[in-house]
Design a protein around this motif. Structure first.
Motif, PDB file in Angstrom:
ATOM      1  N   GLY A 183      61.133 120.274  88.672  1.00  0.00           N
ATOM      2  CA  GLY A 183      62.121 121.135  89.296  1.00  0.00           C
ATOM      3  C   GLY A 183      63.448 120.426  89.463  1.00  0.00           C
ATOM      4  O   GLY A 183      63.634 119.278  89.053  1.00  0.00           O
ATOM      5  N   SER A 184      64.383 121.106  90.093  1.00  0.00           N
ATOM      6  CA  SER A 184      65.734 120.556  90.248  1.00  0.00           C
ATOM      7  C   SER A 184      65.749 119.431  91.273  1.00  0.00           C
ATOM      8  O   SER A 184      64.869 119.337  92.147  1.00  0.00           O
ATOM      9  CB  SER A 184      66.697 121.657  90.698  1.00  0.00           C
ATOM     10  OG  SER A 184      66.419 122.060  92.032  1.00  0.00           O
ATOM     11  N   ALA A 240      65.838 120.906  94.765  1.00  0.00           N
ATOM     12  CA  ALA A 240      64.546 121.398  95.239  1.00  0.00           C
ATOM     13  C   ALA A 240      63.635 120.244  95.650  1.00  0.00           C
ATOM     14  O   ALA A 240      62.946 120.308  96.684  1.00  0.00           O
ATOM     15  CB  ALA A 240      63.882 122.248  94.175  1.00  0.00           C
ATOM     16  N   GLU A 260      60.435 129.771  90.349  1.00  0.00           N
ATOM     17  CA  GLU A 260      61.087 128.462  90.345  1.00  0.00           C
ATOM     18  C   GLU A 260      60.172 127.383  89.762  1.00  0.00           C
ATOM     19  O   GLU A 260      58.949 127.422  89.946  1.00  0.00           O
ATOM     20  CB  GLU A 260      61.498 128.072  91.762  1.00  0.00           C
ATOM     21  CG  GLU A 260      62.488 129.029  92.416  1.00  0.00           C
ATOM     22  CD  GLU A 260      63.821 129.055  91.705  1.00  0.00           C
ATOM     23  OE1 GLU A 260      64.219 128.035  91.121  1.00  0.00           O
ATOM     24  OE2 GLU A 260      64.474 130.120  91.727  1.00  0.00           O
ATOM     25  N   GLY A 275      60.599 123.533  93.354  1.00  0.00           N
ATOM     26  CA  GLY A 275      61.131 124.832  93.760  1.00  0.00           C
ATOM     27  C   GLY A 275      60.053 125.885  93.867  1.00  0.00           C
ATOM     28  O   GLY A 275      60.093 126.749  94.759  1.00  0.00           O
ATOM     29  N   GLU A 294      58.930 128.029  97.162  1.00  0.00           N
ATOM     30  CA  GLU A 294      58.805 129.486  97.068  1.00  0.00           C
ATOM     31  C   GLU A 294      57.467 129.960  97.618  1.00  0.00           C
ATOM     32  O   GLU A 294      57.390 130.934  98.378  1.00  0.00           O
ATOM     33  CB  GLU A 294      58.967 129.893  95.604  1.00  0.00           C
ATOM     34  CG  GLU A 294      58.827 131.357  95.315  1.00  0.00           C
ATOM     35  CD  GLU A 294      58.891 131.642  93.815  1.00  0.00           C
ATOM     36  OE1 GLU A 294      58.209 132.588  93.366  1.00  0.00           O
ATOM     37  OE2 GLU A 294      59.611 130.917  93.086  1.00  0.00           O
ATOM     38  N   VAL A 323      64.201 127.895 100.653  1.00  0.00           N
ATOM     39  CA  VAL A 323      63.985 128.013  99.218  1.00  0.00           C
ATOM     40  C   VAL A 323      65.269 127.617  98.499  1.00  0.00           C
ATOM     41  O   VAL A 323      66.350 128.127  98.805  1.00  0.00           O
ATOM     42  CB  VAL A 323      63.575 129.442  98.824  1.00  0.00           C
ATOM     43  CG1 VAL A 323      63.463 129.568  97.305  1.00  0.00           C
ATOM     44  CG2 VAL A 323      62.268 129.820  99.488  1.00  0.00           C
ATOM     45  N   THR A 324      65.150 126.655  97.579  1.00  0.00           N
ATOM     46  CA  THR A 324      66.309 126.109  96.886  1.00  0.00           C
ATOM     47  C   THR A 324      66.194 126.379  95.405  1.00  0.00           C
ATOM     48  O   THR A 324      65.159 126.096  94.799  1.00  0.00           O
ATOM     49  CB  THR A 324      66.402 124.590  97.113  1.00  0.00           C
ATOM     50  OG1 THR A 324      66.443 124.342  98.530  1.00  0.00           O
ATOM     51  CG2 THR A 324      67.666 124.022  96.489  1.00  0.00           C
ATOM     52  N   SER A 325      67.231 126.895  94.792  1.00  0.00           N
ATOM     53  CA  SER A 325      67.214 127.161  93.349  1.00  0.00           C
ATOM     54  C   SER A 325      67.553 125.891  92.599  1.00  0.00           C
ATOM     55  O   SER A 325      68.274 125.033  93.113  1.00  0.00           O
ATOM     56  CB  SER A 325      68.216 128.243  92.996  1.00  0.00           C
ATOM     57  OG  SER A 325      67.846 129.450  93.649  1.00  0.00           O
TER      58      SER A 325
END
Length: 264
Positions: free
Chosen positions: A33-34, A37, A240, A244, A248, A262-264
């Motif tokens: 993930g990012s 996140a 996500e 992420g 979620e 919640v982070t994109s």
């Protein structure tokens, strides 16, 4: 030094102090993930410890996990289900400490299969034995020229064959995988099953979702895992990726009184 029985007694935990348990795969999941996140999830876990518990459920071996947690950037787990479910351990002082009583049925199921499997798979085209220090399993990488039908040479052995990631073959003791080992650990610790979230992204995570625990099939998961979990009511197919997707699912299942953003 503590013997195994003393260690198990010391680390058996009361359920009253547990808000949530995250039991997560590593590659592509907890480590995926990012960057935003991952930071959100890791900071949240640290802020809510020890009442929010962390268990790594991975195909990685103990040495990898120790190295991963060495510099403190990655939150250290309390427990580890490693080696695709064939290691069940406490993590403390930067090291993985196997719990012999929980591993005893695994060791008994594996017996001397290692040598037999090596002999039967030796020379199969496109199949290469990994160099990790195996205890109760063998893992291979496959490439061009590998034919899955060649694994029929293992017919008659009490082992399970798990193909995942489009490049790995794991040979495990019959009936042993991530999900059953996680359930054994949860029961041993007395942790509440309805507060556990499992997370993964490949077919070797399937047995975790088949436990019936809340599950995050994170974004970008293998098509085979998506297909196999589509009918499982508690397996959420997250939009996500990686961390992420975990964020979620925590919010979607209302698993924590103060869920992370919640982070994109």
């Amino acid at each position: 030094m503590l013997n195994t029985m003393q260690m198990n007694q010391k680390y058996s935990d009361p359920v009253a102090q547990c808000d949530m348990v995250l039991a997560t795969d590593l590659d592509g999941t907890f480590l995926g993930g990012s960057a935003a996140a991952r930071k959100t999830l890791y900071d949240w876990l640290r802020a809510h410890a020890p009442h929010t518990r962390l268990i790594f459920v991975t195909g990685r071996d103990p040495d990898f996990i120790s190295a991963l947690c060495a510099n403190g950037e990655i939150p250290a787990p309390e427990y580890v289900i490693g080696d695709v479910g064939t290691t069940i351990a406490r993590f403390s002082d930067g090291r993985v400490h196997p719990l012999d009583d929980l591993e005893a049925p695994i060791a008994d199921a594996w017996r001397d299969h290692g040598n037999t499997v090596r002999d039967r798979l030796r020379g199969i085209s496109g199949l290469r034995l990994q160099t990790a220090p195996f205890r109760y399993r063998l893992s291979y990488e496959y490439g061009a020229g590998f034919d899955p039908d060649s694994l029929e040479v293992l017919h008659g052995l009490e082992v399970d064959i798990l193909i995942s990631h489009g490049c790995f073959v794991d040979i495990l003791p019959k009936g042993v995988s991530k999900g059953p080992s996680l359930l054994r650990l949860i029961a041993h610790l007395g942790l509440p099953a309805d507060k556990v979230l499992v997370a993964g992204d490949t077919l070797n995570d399937l047995s975790m979702f088949q436990t019936g625990l809340h599950g995050a099939v994170v974004g970008g998961a293998e098509a085979e895992l998506l297909a196999a979990t589509r009918s499982l009511p508690r397996a959420r197919h997250c939009a996500e990726h990686g961390a992420g997707g975990i964020l979620e699912a925590i919010a979607a299942f209302s698993l924590h009184p103060t869920p992370p953003k919640v982070t994109s």
